[in-house]
Design a protein around this motif. Structure first.
Motif, PDB file in Angstrom:
ATOM      1  N   GLU A  17       0.872  -1.313  -0.048  1.00 40.13           N
ATOM      2  CA  GLU A  17      -0.042   0.078   0.102  1.00 40.13           C
ATOM      3  C   GLU A  17       0.915   1.232   0.095  1.00 40.13           C
ATOM      4  O   GLU A  17       0.424   2.119  -0.736  1.00 40.13           O
ATOM      5  CB  GLU A  17      -0.748   0.152   1.218  1.00 40.13           C
ATOM      6  CG  GLU A  17      -1.925   1.247   1.222  1.00 40.13           C
ATOM      7  CD  GLU A  17      -2.317   1.210   2.572  1.00 40.13           C
ATOM      8  OE1 GLU A  17      -3.750   1.897   2.611  1.00 40.13           O
ATOM      9  OE2 GLU A  17      -1.967   1.100   3.594  1.00 40.13           O
ATOM     10  N   PHE A  52      -4.828  -7.997  -5.420  1.00 35.88           N
ATOM     11  CA  PHE A  52      -4.803  -6.690  -5.929  1.00 35.88           C
ATOM     12  C   PHE A  52      -4.479  -6.603  -7.570  1.00 35.88           C
ATOM     13  O   PHE A  52      -4.352  -7.952  -8.158  1.00 35.88           O
ATOM     14  CB  PHE A  52      -3.403  -5.860  -5.537  1.00 35.88           C
ATOM     15  CG  PHE A  52      -2.150  -6.604  -5.768  1.00 35.88           C
ATOM     16  CD1 PHE A  52      -1.444  -6.409  -6.975  1.00 35.88           C
ATOM     17  CD2 PHE A  52      -1.682  -7.491  -4.666  1.00 35.88           C
ATOM     18  CE1 PHE A  52      -0.238  -7.071  -7.095  1.00 35.88           C
ATOM     19  CE2 PHE A  52      -0.285  -8.114  -4.781  1.00 35.88           C
ATOM     20  CZ  PHE A  52       0.235  -7.718  -6.226  1.00 35.88           C
ATOM     21  N   ARG A  60      -3.787  -1.510  -7.481  1.00 34.69           N
ATOM     22  CA  ARG A  60      -4.910  -1.086  -6.610  1.00 34.69           C
ATOM     23  C   ARG A  60      -5.494  -2.618  -5.915  1.00 34.69           C
ATOM     24  O   ARG A  60      -5.708  -3.639  -6.583  1.00 34.69           O
ATOM     25  CB  ARG A  60      -6.095  -0.627  -7.516  1.00 34.69           C
ATOM     26  CG  ARG A  60      -5.792   0.802  -7.918  1.00 34.69           C
ATOM     27  CD  ARG A  60      -7.168   1.349  -8.699  1.00 34.69           C
ATOM     28  NE  ARG A  60      -7.321   0.546 -10.016  1.00 34.69           N
ATOM     29  CZ  ARG A  60      -7.001   0.730 -11.137  1.00 34.69           C
ATOM     30  NH1 ARG A  60      -5.978   1.747 -11.279  1.00 34.69           N
ATOM     31  NH2 ARG A  60      -7.259   0.018 -12.269  1.00 34.69           N
ATOM     32  N   PHE A  61      -5.902  -2.397  -4.687  1.00 35.61           N
ATOM     33  CA  PHE A  61      -6.335  -3.548  -4.054  1.00 35.61           C
ATOM     34  C   PHE A  61      -7.460  -4.040  -4.488  1.00 35.61           C
ATOM     35  O   PHE A  61      -8.522  -2.960  -4.774  1.00 35.61           O
ATOM     36  CB  PHE A  61      -6.373  -3.274  -2.589  1.00 35.61           C
ATOM     37  CG  PHE A  61      -4.991  -3.288  -1.905  1.00 35.61           C
ATOM     38  CD1 PHE A  61      -4.136  -4.691  -1.486  1.00 35.61           C
ATOM     39  CD2 PHE A  61      -4.074  -2.201  -1.870  1.00 35.61           C
ATOM     40  CE1 PHE A  61      -3.025  -4.629  -1.029  1.00 35.61           C
ATOM     41  CE2 PHE A  61      -2.889  -2.171  -1.432  1.00 35.61           C
ATOM     42  CZ  PHE A  61      -2.418  -3.521  -0.855  1.00 35.61           C
ATOM     43  N   THR A  66      -8.408  -5.295   0.154  1.00 34.38           N
ATOM     44  CA  THR A  66      -8.624  -4.266   1.018  1.00 34.38           C
ATOM     45  C   THR A  66      -9.138  -4.831   2.384  1.00 34.38           C
ATOM     46  O   THR A  66      -8.669  -4.015   3.409  1.00 34.38           O
ATOM     47  CB  THR A  66      -9.818  -3.499   0.472  1.00 34.38           C
ATOM     48  OG1 THR A  66      -9.360  -2.864  -0.902  1.00 34.38           O
ATOM     49  CG2 THR A  66     -10.433  -2.304   1.405  1.00 34.38           C
ATOM     50  N   ARG A  67      -9.869  -5.932   2.448  1.00 25.10           N
ATOM     51  CA  ARG A  67     -10.310  -6.238   3.780  1.00 25.10           C
ATOM     52  C   ARG A  67      -9.109  -6.784   4.547  1.00 25.10           C
ATOM     53  O   ARG A  67      -8.720  -6.598   5.850  1.00 25.10           O
ATOM     54  CB  ARG A  67     -11.309  -7.420   3.644  1.00 25.10           C
ATOM     55  CG  ARG A  67     -11.667  -8.079   5.058  1.00 25.10           C
ATOM     56  CD  ARG A  67     -12.336  -7.120   5.660  1.00 25.10           C
ATOM     57  NE  ARG A  67     -12.941  -7.408   7.099  1.00 25.10           N
ATOM     58  CZ  ARG A  67     -11.842  -7.262   8.179  1.00 25.10           C
ATOM     59  NH1 ARG A  67     -10.726  -6.701   8.132  1.00 25.10           N
ATOM     60  NH2 ARG A  67     -12.440  -7.654   9.295  1.00 25.10           N
ATOM     61  N   LEU A  69      -6.020  -5.723   4.027  1.00 25.56           N
ATOM     62  CA  LEU A  69      -5.258  -4.544   4.620  1.00 25.56           C
ATOM     63  C   LEU A  69      -5.994  -3.748   5.610  1.00 25.56           C
ATOM     64  O   LEU A  69      -5.160  -3.264   6.467  1.00 25.56           O
ATOM     65  CB  LEU A  69      -5.280  -3.631   3.235  1.00 25.56           C
ATOM     66  CG  LEU A  69      -4.373  -2.271   3.394  1.00 25.56           C
ATOM     67  CD1 LEU A  69      -3.115  -2.407   3.311  1.00 25.56           C
ATOM     68  CD2 LEU A  69      -4.677  -1.407   2.052  1.00 25.56           C
ATOM     69  N   GLN A  70      -7.229  -3.871   5.691  1.00 28.24           N
ATOM     70  CA  GLN A  70      -7.943  -3.373   6.990  1.00 28.24           C
ATOM     71  C   GLN A  70      -7.385  -4.148   8.199  1.00 28.24           C
ATOM     72  O   GLN A  70      -7.245  -3.297   9.217  1.00 28.24           O
ATOM     73  CB  GLN A  70      -9.288  -3.364   6.793  1.00 28.24           C
ATOM     74  CG  GLN A  70     -10.106  -2.748   8.109  1.00 28.24           C
ATOM     75  CD  GLN A  70     -11.616  -2.943   7.785  1.00 28.24           C
ATOM     76  OE1 GLN A  70     -12.254  -2.963   6.808  1.00 28.24           O
ATOM     77  NE2 GLN A  70     -12.287  -2.918   8.850  1.00 28.24           N
TER      78      GLN A  70
END
Length: 310
Positions: A17, A52, A60-61, A66-67, A69-70
């Protein structure tokens, strides 16, 4: 339910990221690009979903990425806090961390790092040894400082070095200077120019040490203690200078000066944190160095990972 997710996976996702690139992320977490790609493929195979988009730049994820990464954003700070708490329980909370620097531009990144460190280690006395020092490592050996920020990791008994980062040095001149027409500056371009530098010995200036003096080029000098004064002198065509890219970027955006790479390979400088070997295992010192690295990569342009040579 057992999970395939490990902390190293989460650190890799954060590096992806922050850098937007597989190759840069691999350097950030000290892996080969192949090893990092293997980590990602293992996660994607387990969840049967891409994390990604491969052809995006910066990457871009996907929703699955994204989940995860959170999760990295949520979990890794908690792990860091727990490890810091354990260190304070086992080693004690109090200590002393006096900083000595040989770099005139260090405060661009040092002050934010100190600001982040203080609330995490409130019982550690954090201070800067006043002034700029030609031999900050000597202050360590005299117990007048506890961490020295230096540009060379010269082997010395009783001293341990932590790599911080490598950064780009650029040449700067006025908008209407003849050298502004060149896309890259060679060593010979400095021959007939006044070089504006900080008032430090030649062996502390990478431009002279690595580029000019080996070619027998020793231009006339003008000195200034302050970065903004160097910028002003350059803008008024009193000379040219070489400064870290992160330092000159705000002035480039305002059009005060222009910058150019120095030599076709570019000129890169390095920074290390030196400590007494007896203090190298102290958690608050290690944590300070990590904060410096993390904040610098987040805030400054033109940095790259610096590894210690074995």
């Amino acid at each position: 339910m057992d999970s395939i997710i490990e902390l190293r996976h989460l650190k890799t996702l954060l590096a992806l990221e922050e850098t937007g690139s597989v190759s840069l992320a691999a350097k950030r977490v000290f892996l080969t690009q192949s090893a990092l790609s293997h980590q990602i493929r293992a996660l994607e195979t387990y969840y049967d979903a891409p994390l990604f988009e491969r052809k995006s730049s910066p990457l871009r994820f996907t929703p699955a990425g994204t989940r995860l990464l959170q999760l990295a954003h949520d979990l890794l700070p908690q792990v860091a806090t727990a490890e810091r708490d354990l260190a304070q329980i086992l080693e004690g909370e109090a200590g002393e961390l006096r900083l000595a620097v040989e770099c005139h531009t260090c405060f661009d990144w040092l002050m934010p790092a100190m600001g982040e460190f203080r609330p995490l280690w409130p019982q550690v006395e954090l201070d800067i040894v006043s002034g700029f020092h030609v031999d900050p490592v000597g202050l360590l050996l005299q117990h007048r400082a506890d961490v020295a920020i230096v540009s060379e990791a010269e082997p010395q008994p009783g001293i341990t070095y932590f790599p911080l980062f490598s950064y780009e040095m650029v040449g700067i001149c006025a908008q209407d200077h003849p050298l502004a027409a060149k896309s890259v500056w060679a060593a010979e371009d400095f021959t007939d120019e006044t070089l504006i530098t900080y008032p430090v010995p030649d062996d502390m200036l990478d431009l002279l040490k690595k580029v000019l003096l080996p070619r027998g080029i020793n231009p006339p000098r003008r000195h200034s203690e302050l970065t903004i004064a160097i910028i002003q002198l350059v803008a008024s065509r009193r000379g040219i200078a070489a400064l870290p890219y992160w330092t000159v970027m705000p002035y480039l955006e305002k059009g005060y000066v222009i910058s150019r790479p120095i030599t076709s390979e570019g000129l890169r400088s390095k920074l290390y944190a030196a400590v007494r070997s007896e203090d190298a295992g102290k958690t608050y010192i290690d944590n300070f160095c990590q904060i410096v690295r993390d904040r610098s990569f987040a805030d400054l342009q033109g940095l790259s990972v610096l590894e210690m040579k074995s």
